[in-house]
Design a protein around this motif. Structure first.
Motif, PDB file in Angstrom:
ATOM      1  N   PHE A 170     -38.048 -15.408 -10.577  1.00 54.35           N
ATOM      2  CA  PHE A 170     -37.783 -16.412 -11.497  1.00 54.35           C
ATOM      3  C   PHE A 170     -36.355 -17.170 -10.880  1.00 54.35           C
ATOM      4  N   ILE A 171     -35.687 -16.053 -10.603  1.00 52.22           N
ATOM      5  CA  ILE A 171     -34.153 -16.761 -10.268  1.00 52.22           C
ATOM      6  C   ILE A 171     -34.290 -17.444  -8.997  1.00 52.22           C
TER       7      ILE A 171
ATOM      8  N   LEU B  93     -35.621 -21.014  -9.253  1.00 56.90           N
ATOM      9  CA  LEU B  93     -34.719 -21.925  -9.754  1.00 56.90           C
ATOM     10  C   LEU B  93     -33.852 -22.093  -8.448  1.00 56.90           C
TER      11      LEU B  93
ATOM     12  N   ALA C 145     -38.081 -26.218  -2.514  1.00 50.32           N
ATOM     13  CA  ALA C 145     -38.734 -26.267  -3.743  1.00 50.32           C
ATOM     14  C   ALA C 145     -40.168 -25.600  -3.927  1.00 50.32           C
ATOM     15  N   GLN C 146     -40.901 -25.991  -3.154  1.00 52.41           N
ATOM     16  CA  GLN C 146     -42.308 -25.577  -3.207  1.00 52.41           C
ATOM     17  C   GLN C 146     -42.478 -23.988  -3.043  1.00 52.41           C
TER      18      GLN C 146
ATOM     19  N   ASN D 157     -41.427 -22.571  -6.339  1.00 51.04           N
ATOM     20  CA  ASN D 157     -42.534 -22.858  -7.359  1.00 51.04           C
ATOM     21  C   ASN D 157     -43.452 -21.402  -7.059  1.00 51.04           C
TER      22      ASN D 157
ATOM     23  N   ALA E 235     -41.990 -18.388  -8.524  1.00 55.06           N
ATOM     24  CA  ALA E 235     -42.220 -17.998  -9.858  1.00 55.06           C
ATOM     25  C   ALA E 235     -43.623 -17.877 -10.163  1.00 55.06           C
ATOM     26  N   MET E 236     -44.635 -18.184  -9.641  1.00 53.30           N
ATOM     27  CA  MET E 236     -45.919 -17.648  -9.846  1.00 53.30           C
ATOM     28  C   MET E 236     -46.124 -16.437  -9.436  1.00 53.30           C
TER      29      MET E 236
ATOM     30  N   MET F 252     -44.568 -14.514 -12.306  1.00 60.04           N
ATOM     31  CA  MET F 252     -45.389 -14.302 -13.468  1.00 60.04           C
ATOM     32  C   MET F 252     -46.598 -13.327 -13.572  1.00 60.04           C
TER      33      MET F 252
ATOM     34  N   ALA G 286     -45.448 -10.093 -13.812  1.00 62.62           N
ATOM     35  CA  ALA G 286     -45.020  -9.632 -15.099  1.00 62.62           C
ATOM     36  C   ALA G 286     -46.143  -9.439 -15.990  1.00 62.62           C
ATOM     37  N   ILE G 287     -47.417 -10.208 -15.917  1.00 59.14           N
ATOM     38  CA  ILE G 287     -48.686 -10.077 -16.713  1.00 59.14           C
ATOM     39  C   ILE G 287     -49.349  -8.756 -16.006  1.00 59.14           C
TER      40      ILE G 287
END
Lengths: 463, 113
Positions: free
Chosen positions: A17-18, A21, A30-31, A34, A37-38, A41, A44-45
């Motif tokens: 996540f860091i 950002l 940027a892409q 993202n 981040a995916m 996530m 984490a799940i």
């Protein structure tokens, strides 16, 4: 054995996540951010299911909920018109708020009957529930305002500060009672009072202050996640919540600074009301009237200019003129004119709103400049075209200490040789202040819908 | 984990967040909100952890001092429903949030040379 590595996997998620950002530091990376981040996530799940192991229960309802979220969420995000982006972002904030509240309630329902609730957990539970539901109602109202379902005007009723204060006290008192007694009734009171508070807080804020509201709600959704993390002792939630909270907080700060207003005064609401409007008029009392021009006049000057700066504002978003603007940009560039876009931090209804609209119209990001980069260029610019912006180019912010805008950082459009302002009417901007720029000798107004005017301009350029 | 440890983690994360977010270019502030929004769906792990558990029964109250033995099962069933709703909301946020961020970022293109 691998169970002991689960906290480490959570840390990897947090790092993802860091990095996400961090990726947003430049459009090029940027892409990739993202994607990080995916991955974070997903990890984490996955980790949660690993940690539950064979004891996992209710797998069917959970799988249904997960899949339903994907099946509804992805198409909505894919099809929504980009003009509806601010309200979509606000709506998404509301989901997290509601989820955080539900999680607090779930914790209560599971722990209370078996005597597992501790005063410490109860404190965090009440806090998480309150921030969550406040985010929920506040975001729903903000989304409705942005959608235009209810007027964007501040709904400022008399005595709302007293009401807000009373609600705040009720929340604190009921929370304390809840922590001492674990009574379901006091938890309900906390939730209801916080729900009303979220509503009244956002109700009083409107129009151009919306970027602050949206960033503030962004921040709250983070703090709600962090509070949930404290309650359930999940470090990943705490880290992620803190990141989001910091992000929303900084955005709110940037927006407030760009308007030269304190966060408190924005939250308390009520800008652009009668007092500031009447206080501002004396500057124009000498009866100067703005000069009017036709699109063809502006086209002629632009054709012979070496540099043109375009200043987009909320008016461009309303008229959905970004594609027409792109045509204009293309035409001018083809004729050898340098075109720069100048963006004020609070232009539009959310942070970065104009950048997204211009990007949508395929205008390359390297010709789009922020306030500090572009301001030195105005004095050497031949023509500045202002498309539906007003307060952010008002020189009174620099010259009139009596103006409510005084001290606000502005785009110094008035320093360029010629300024053309596309406006629908003579009405003042959001702050209710007359714009001195309009009566300056180097400025002329082109009245009309932004899209039509720009199309006319482009046509005149091509002839 | 005890509260002081969690508070330490929280504080460090705030500091990291502060520095990373200041590095974000203003042009990408909208995608920043969209992506932070998507990752705020991380509360899904709390919802999953709470909901993916077996129900407890009243007999548990013979072992531990229960506050309201009669409510143990009913409350638990209700919690599973509410927890599933929370999972749904978070999933909506996660999938929708990442999709919209992706879509937005795809539009940011450099000048063609």
């Amino acid at each position: 054995m691998f169970q002991s590595y689960l906290p480490f996997l959570a840390l990897i998620s947090a790092l993802c996540f860091i990095l996400a950002l961090k990726g947003l530091a430049h459009p090029k990376t940027a892409q990739r951010g993202n994607t990080f981040a995916m991955v974070g996530m997903g990890l984490a799940i996955g980790t949660i299911f690993l940690s539950l192991g064979t004891s996992v229960a209710n797998i069917i309802p959970l799988a249904v909920a997960l899949v339903a979220g994907a099946v509804i969420g992805i198409p909505v995000a894919g099809r929504i018109a980009l003009t509806a982006l601010p309200q979509l972002v606000a709506l998404f904030h509301s989901f997290v708020g509601l989820a955080a509240t539900l999680i607090a309630v779930v914790t209560y329902l599971q722990e209370y009957p078996i005597g597992g609730l501790l005063p410490k957990t109860a404190t965090e539970l009440a806090l998480g529930a309150a921030i969550g539901i406040l985010t929920f109602t506040g975001s729903i109202l903000a989304a409705l305002k942005l959608q235009g379902t209810i007027g964007g005007k501040p709904l400022a009723f008399k005595g709302r500060h007293v009401v807000n204060l009373a609600l705040g006290l009720i929340i604190v008192a009921a929370s304390v009672h809840f922590v001492m007694t674990f009574s379901a009734l006091s938890l309900t009171i906390v939730i209801i009072a916080a729900a009303i508070l979220g509503f009244t807080l956002v109700a009083a804020i409107g129009g151009a202050d919306m970027p602050v509201v949206v960033s503030m709600l962004n921040s709250y959704s983070g703090w709600a996640a962090a509070a949930t993390g404290f309650m359930l002792e999940m470090p990943l939630l705490i880290i992620t919540g803190a990141l989001i909270g910091a992000s929303g907080g900084i955005l709110s700060y940037i927006m407030c600074k760009a308007m030269n207003r304190s966060f408190i005064s924005v939250i308390l609401g009520g800008f652009g009301n009668n007092e500031s409007a009447s206080a501002a008029t004396p500057t124009n009392a000498e009866g100067k009237t703005p000069a009017l021009a036709a699109a063809e006049d502006a086209a002629f000057l632009m054709q012979n200019a070496s540099r043109v700066i375009i200043v987009p504002g909320y008016g461009m978003a309303v008229a959905q003129a970004q594609h027409a603007v792109k045509e204009l940009y293309q035409t001018l560039s083809n004729q050898g004119v340098e075109v720069i876009f100048a963006i004020h931090p609070v232009a539009g209804r959310m942070p970065g709103h104009m950048n997204v609209l211009l990007a949508e119209a395929d205008i390359p990001y390297d010709v789009v400049e922020e306030q500090d980069e572009v301001n030195p260029s105005f004095p050497t610019t031949d023509v500045t075209l202002i498309v539906g912006a007003n307060d952010v180019v008002n020189p009174a912010a620099q010259t009139q200490p009596s103006s409510p805008l005084y001290g606000m950082p502005i785009l110094e459009a008035h320093k360029s040789r010629f300024v053309y302002v596309i406006k629908r009417s003579f009405k003042p901007g959001y702050a209710g202040v007359e714009n001195e720029l309009f009566t300056m000798p180097n400025c002329a107004l082109i009245l009309g819908d932004a899209k039509d005017v720009i199309e006319n301009l482009t046509r005149a350029l091509k002839e | 984990m005890d509260f002081p440890t969690l508070l330490t983690i929280f504080t460090l994360a705030c500091v990291v967040g502060y520095f990373v977010v200041w590095g974000v270019t203003p042009a990408l502030h909208t995608p920043l909100m969209a992506v932070t929004n998507a990752i705020s769906g991380i509360v899904i792990i709390a919802a999953l952890a709470l909901t993916a558990t077996h129900g407890t029964s009243e007999t548990l109250c013979n072992l531990v001092p229960c506050t309201a033995p009669g409510k143990v099962e009913g409350y638990h069933t209700a919690s599973i429903w509410l927890g599933s709703v929370a999972v749904f909301l978070c999933a909506l946020n996660i999938f929708g949030g990442f999709a919209i961020t992706r879509r937005m970022l795809a539009m940011f293109k450099p000048k063609a040379k």
